[in-house]
Enzyme design. Sequence first.
Site, PDB file in Angstrom:
ATOM      1  N   ASP A  18       0.873  -1.166   0.000  1.00 43.08           N
ATOM      2  CA  ASP A  18       0.000   0.000   0.000  1.00 43.08           C
ATOM      3  C   ASP A  18       0.916   1.223   0.000  1.00 43.08           C
ATOM      4  OD1 ASP A  18      -2.381   1.612   0.387  1.00 43.08           O
ATOM      5  OD2 ASP A  18      -1.782   1.783   2.490  1.00 43.08           O
ATOM      6  N   ASP A  20       0.007   5.063   0.990  1.00 41.10           N
ATOM      7  CA  ASP A  20      -0.122   6.092   2.026  1.00 41.10           C
ATOM      8  C   ASP A  20       0.032   5.507   3.430  1.00 41.10           C
ATOM      9  OD1 ASP A  20      -0.681   7.557  -0.187  1.00 41.10           O
ATOM     10  OD2 ASP A  20      -2.800   7.884   0.274  1.00 41.10           O
TER      11      ASP A  20
END
Length: 285
Positions: A18, A20
């Site tokens: 992922d 962020d």
Amino acid sequence: MLGPVENVPMPRTAAFFDLDKTVIAKSSTLTFGKPFYQGGLINRRAVLRTAYAQFVYLLGGADHDQMERMRAYLSKLVRGWDVQQVREIVAETIHGVIDPIIYDEAASLIEEHHLAGRDVVIVSTSGAEVVEPIGAMIGADRTIATRMVVEEGRFTGEIEYYAYGPTKAEAIRELAAAEGYDLARCYAYSDSVTDLPMLEAVGSPHAVNPDRALRKEAASRGWPVLSFSRPVRLRQRIPSFSLSSRPAVAFAAVAMGAAIATAGVVWFNSRRQTRPHGGDGLRAS
């Protein structure tokens, strides 16, 4: 008598990250609030809202309902935006706003996976033209990201593919089938419980700076929990790293970043209002 020994190739593997709060310390899209203000796409009020949204996001992230409100709002927000205008703003500012917030621990982990022969794939809800250049900066081999529809150089407001929750896991499985990845031997990293399907899709899931719900899931399943806390410029990690040597990247749909930058705070206001403020804080383009 033993027969001839066949050389059976080892299955390919990958590490899925992922973006962020996993690879970078902030929201990749909310971070573009100031550059878009300077470029005239949003006004001062929207910038203040963006700063507040970033603060709330850093404290607790965004749950499923909040993400859905952001998605609905951004679809209306970007309709009619000129792609070229946004492309130019992002091309000029991406290294300045993203390079300083890359986690040193994440960059080291990406290097370790590459040394082990694994591909590195960034999987993010942010727009593809935000995610792809960030992926190029950190040496990712592939990216999976949200894609928006563009017609005649402008955004229609429709989302072609939304990389979120179960759709991230579906995209990972499709990529694994195409590239020959053995998902049972692959790795995944995320900070949010909304990425639970992505983490469940691989044999070695990891929670990174997890929200409360993901921390609870990780504890119950015995998953490793990692803490990343040292943002560092790539130039500091790699003295020979040169931003000017990077190839130019097209940022066609990156307006989604500006959309979420403004929309990120809308979910907060919508808790207290029956209807969201459509287009509040924007200048006509």
